[in-house]
Design a protein around this motif. Structure first.
Motif, PDB file in Angstrom:
ATOM      1  N   GLY A 119     -38.217   8.428   7.108  1.00  0.00           N
ATOM      2  CA  GLY A 119     -36.749   8.930   7.777  1.00  0.00           C
ATOM      3  C   GLY A 119     -35.895   8.217   7.485  1.00  0.00           C
ATOM      4  N   TYR A 120     -35.411   7.375   6.662  1.00  0.00           N
ATOM      5  CA  TYR A 120     -34.524   6.362   7.574  1.00  0.00           C
ATOM      6  C   TYR A 120     -33.612   6.716   6.294  1.00  0.00           C
ATOM      7  N   HIS A 121     -31.988   6.838   7.024  1.00  0.00           N
ATOM      8  CA  HIS A 121     -30.736   6.934   5.438  1.00  0.00           C
ATOM      9  C   HIS A 121     -30.350   5.382   5.589  1.00  0.00           C
ATOM     10  N   ILE A 122     -29.206   5.362   4.023  1.00  0.00           N
ATOM     11  CA  ILE A 122     -29.287   4.419   3.646  1.00  0.00           C
ATOM     12  C   ILE A 122     -28.118   3.900   4.023  1.00  0.00           C
ATOM     13  N   ALA A 123     -27.364   2.682   4.658  1.00  0.00           N
ATOM     14  CA  ALA A 123     -26.187   2.623   5.237  1.00  0.00           C
ATOM     15  C   ALA A 123     -25.030   1.680   3.265  1.00  0.00           C
ATOM     16  N   SER A 124     -24.074   3.119   3.199  1.00  0.00           N
ATOM     17  CA  SER A 124     -23.394   2.490   1.585  1.00  0.00           C
ATOM     18  C   SER A 124     -22.436   1.220   2.134  1.00  0.00           C
ATOM     19  N   VAL A 125     -22.094   0.954   1.172  1.00  0.00           N
ATOM     20  CA  VAL A 125     -20.442   0.246   1.377  1.00  0.00           C
ATOM     21  C   VAL A 125     -19.925   0.683   0.166  1.00  0.00           C
ATOM     22  N   THR A 126     -18.513   0.968   0.992  1.00  0.00           N
ATOM     23  CA  THR A 126     -16.891   1.480   0.061  1.00  0.00           C
ATOM     24  C   THR A 126     -15.709   0.490   0.270  1.00  0.00           C
ATOM     25  N   LEU A 127     -16.355  -0.306   0.946  1.00  0.00           N
ATOM     26  CA  LEU A 127     -15.136  -1.464   1.602  1.00  0.00           C
ATOM     27  C   LEU A 127     -15.506  -2.971   2.006  1.00  0.00           C
TER      28      LEU A 127
ATOM     29  N   LEU B 112       0.901  -1.382  -0.027  1.00  0.00           N
ATOM     30  CA  LEU B 112      -0.122   0.368   0.115  1.00  0.00           C
ATOM     31  C   LEU B 112       0.382   1.411  -0.105  1.00  0.00           C
ATOM     32  N   ALA B 113       0.427   2.195   0.179  1.00  0.00           N
ATOM     33  CA  ALA B 113       0.829   3.466  -0.801  1.00  0.00           C
ATOM     34  C   ALA B 113       1.990   4.184   1.336  1.00  0.00           C
ATOM     35  N   LYS B 114       2.035   4.895   1.469  1.00  0.00           N
ATOM     36  CA  LYS B 114       2.161   5.213   2.827  1.00  0.00           C
ATOM     37  C   LYS B 114       0.918   5.729   3.630  1.00  0.00           C
ATOM     38  N   PRO B 115       1.368   5.479   4.386  1.00  0.00           N
ATOM     39  CA  PRO B 115      -0.377   5.466   5.540  1.00  0.00           C
ATOM     40  C   PRO B 115      -0.707   6.758   5.583  1.00  0.00           C
ATOM     41  N   THR B 116      -1.165   7.226   5.437  1.00  0.00           N
ATOM     42  CA  THR B 116      -2.461   8.762   5.672  1.00  0.00           C
ATOM     43  C   THR B 116      -3.197   9.184   6.344  1.00  0.00           C
ATOM     44  N   ASN B 117      -4.094   9.913   6.306  1.00  0.00           N
ATOM     45  CA  ASN B 117      -5.919  10.067   6.883  1.00  0.00           C
ATOM     46  C   ASN B 117      -6.001   9.271   6.119  1.00  0.00           C
ATOM     47  N   ILE B 118      -7.078   8.074   6.592  1.00  0.00           N
ATOM     48  CA  ILE B 118      -7.633   7.923   5.380  1.00  0.00           C
ATOM     49  C   ILE B 118      -9.223   7.065   7.145  1.00  0.00           C
ATOM     50  N   GLN B 119     -10.366   8.032   6.507  1.00  0.00           N
ATOM     51  CA  GLN B 119     -11.143   7.638   7.580  1.00  0.00           C
ATOM     52  C   GLN B 119     -12.302   6.544   7.183  1.00  0.00           C
ATOM     53  N   VAL B 120     -12.734   6.266   8.190  1.00  0.00           N
ATOM     54  CA  VAL B 120     -13.334   4.036   7.839  1.00  0.00           C
ATOM     55  C   VAL B 120     -14.942   4.244   8.834  1.00  0.00           C
ATOM     56  N   ALA B 121     -15.287   4.188   8.425  1.00  0.00           N
ATOM     57  CA  ALA B 121     -16.884   3.433   9.158  1.00  0.00           C
ATOM     58  C   ALA B 121     -16.964   2.140   9.916  1.00  0.00           C
TER      59      ALA B 121
ATOM     60  N   LEU C  73     -10.102   3.325  -6.401  1.00  0.00           N
ATOM     61  CA  LEU C  73     -11.200   3.224  -7.215  1.00  0.00           C
ATOM     62  C   LEU C  73     -11.156   4.937  -7.119  1.00  0.00           C
ATOM     63  N   SER C  74     -11.319   5.054  -5.662  1.00  0.00           N
ATOM     64  CA  SER C  74     -11.529   6.476  -4.967  1.00  0.00           C
ATOM     65  C   SER C  74     -10.133   7.622  -5.301  1.00  0.00           C
ATOM     66  N   ALA C  75      -9.052   7.089  -5.890  1.00  0.00           N
ATOM     67  CA  ALA C  75      -7.703   8.045  -7.065  1.00  0.00           C
ATOM     68  C   ALA C  75      -8.158   7.987  -8.132  1.00  0.00           C
ATOM     69  N   SER C  76      -8.965   7.220  -8.687  1.00  0.00           N
ATOM     70  CA  SER C  76      -8.450   6.972  -9.736  1.00  0.00           C
ATOM     71  C   SER C  76     -10.310   8.097 -10.389  1.00  0.00           C
ATOM     72  N   LEU C  77     -11.262   8.304  -9.018  1.00  0.00           N
ATOM     73  CA  LEU C  77     -12.449   9.056  -9.898  1.00  0.00           C
ATOM     74  C   LEU C  77     -12.076  10.502  -8.953  1.00  0.00           C
ATOM     75  N   TYR C  78     -11.314  10.621  -7.957  1.00  0.00           N
ATOM     76  CA  TYR C  78     -11.319  11.755  -7.052  1.00  0.00           C
ATOM     77  C   TYR C  78     -10.271  12.650  -6.853  1.00  0.00           C
ATOM     78  N   GLY C  79      -8.535  11.036  -7.188  1.00  0.00           N
ATOM     79  CA  GLY C  79      -7.280  11.595  -6.770  1.00  0.00           C
ATOM     80  C   GLY C  79      -7.289  12.270  -5.398  1.00  0.00           C
ATOM     81  N   LYS C  80      -7.922  11.442  -4.245  1.00  0.00           N
ATOM     82  CA  LYS C  80      -7.537  11.353  -3.188  1.00  0.00           C
ATOM     83  C   LYS C  80      -8.051   9.929  -2.499  1.00  0.00           C
ATOM     84  N   ASP C  81      -8.193  10.208  -1.395  1.00  0.00           N
ATOM     85  CA  ASP C  81      -9.066   9.247  -0.332  1.00  0.00           C
ATOM     86  C   ASP C  81     -10.108   9.866   0.026  1.00  0.00           C
TER      87      ASP C  81
END
Length: 304
Positions: free
Chosen positions: A160-168, A19-28, A212-220
């Protein structure tokens, strides 16, 4: 495929890239199938599994972690009922995974709403003022047609719901049943191989989502991790959470992560054609999407 060949195939297919050098990646972190997921190894209890998982979350200082419930499990395994108040007592909120984990592709919207509503009394009883109006679709299925997807989103919005996404996700669920078989056989070597392949899949999935995130947004972007409350997940949770932290992950509440613009279509479930997964977002922009580098198919042959 022989047992040994199955083990070797898993390790080969989940060889982890650097993996790339560790950085600040937010994960729920989010956890599905409370209070009972998959097979129990001999000598285990649902309460014991939950206690170990909750202890790992505490040690990693994750903060609140949503657990998504299927109320039918309390009917199927009455001894699992204590898991839900344990989860809440530890400061973790609960959300709706529908009553009996049926696939929306096999239901009409009215039947799906009935599954949703049947869970609500239990959620409301346990909530203690927390926000339980988050849905995790069973099997991550939003329906097989645009019309059904829109109809269900309308009813979610009305309730009144939100949907819990999955990206990881690395299909962690797939290790729990083989683990129970291997414990029953007393096969410590196979269990060690399961541990190795589980961690390699986790490493690969983080790299996959970040790419995938880097391809879409250039960042996490901030990510939503899908896990399950299984016995092997509880065994591996301390190692898994330590791995994520070693990669610069900061554990972040689901509500905070889904404020990111990527999650707009799930935070507000108004019917939309907007993509809600990283893969579909990449496809919509004509970007290449590779196969998952991890593979769980060989797990089925282990400890048979």
């Amino acid at each position: 495929m022989t047992f040994r060949a199955a083990l070797l195939a898993i390790v080969a297919l989940t060889a982890a890239p650097a993996l790339a050098k560790p950085t600040n990646i937010q994960v729920a972190i989010t956890v599905d199938d409370l209070p009972a997921h998959s097979a129990l190894p001999p000598g285990e209890t649902r309460v014991g599994v939950a206690a170990r998982f909750i202890a790992a979350l505490k040690d990693a200082r994750t903060g609140p972690v949503y657990g998504f419930i299927n109320g039918v499990q309390i009917e199927r395994e009455p001894a699992s009922a204590d898991v839900l108040p344990m989860w809440r007592a530890a400061g973790h909120p609960l959300g709706n995974h529908t009553w009996s984990h049926l696939n929306l592709a096999q239901l009409d919207p009215a039947a799906f709403e009935a599954e949703l509503v049947r869970n609500e009394a239990l959620l409301d009883k346990l909530a203690g003022g927390s926000d339980w109006r988050w849905l995790r679709y069973p099997f991550l299925s939003e329906g097989e047609t645009p019309e059904k997807r829109a109809a269900v989103r309308n009813l979610l919005k009305a309730r009144g719901y939100h949907i819990a996404s999955v990206t990881l996700s690395f299909d962690d669920w797939a290790w729990n049943e083989p683990y129970a078989r291997c414990v029953a056989k007393g096969d410590d070597a196979a269990i060690a191989q399961l541990e190795t392949s589980y961690m390699k899949a986790a490493e690969q999935s983080l790299a996959y989502s970040r790419d995938l995130s880097a391809s879409l947004y250039g960042k996490d972007i901030p990510y939503v991790l899908l896990m399950h409350l299984g016995a092997f997940d509880a065994r591996m949770a301390p190692r898994l959470l330590a791995y994520y932290q070693s990669q610069g992950v900061t554990f972040t509440p689901l509500e905070t992560v889904e404020r990111h613009p990527f999650y707009k279509a799930d935070l507000d479930p108004t019917p939309t054609a907007a993509p809600t997964t990283l893969e579909n977002a990449a496809r919509a922009r004509g970007l290449p999407v590779g196969e998952h580098p991890w593979n769980v198919s060989a797990l089925d042959a282990i400890c048979r």
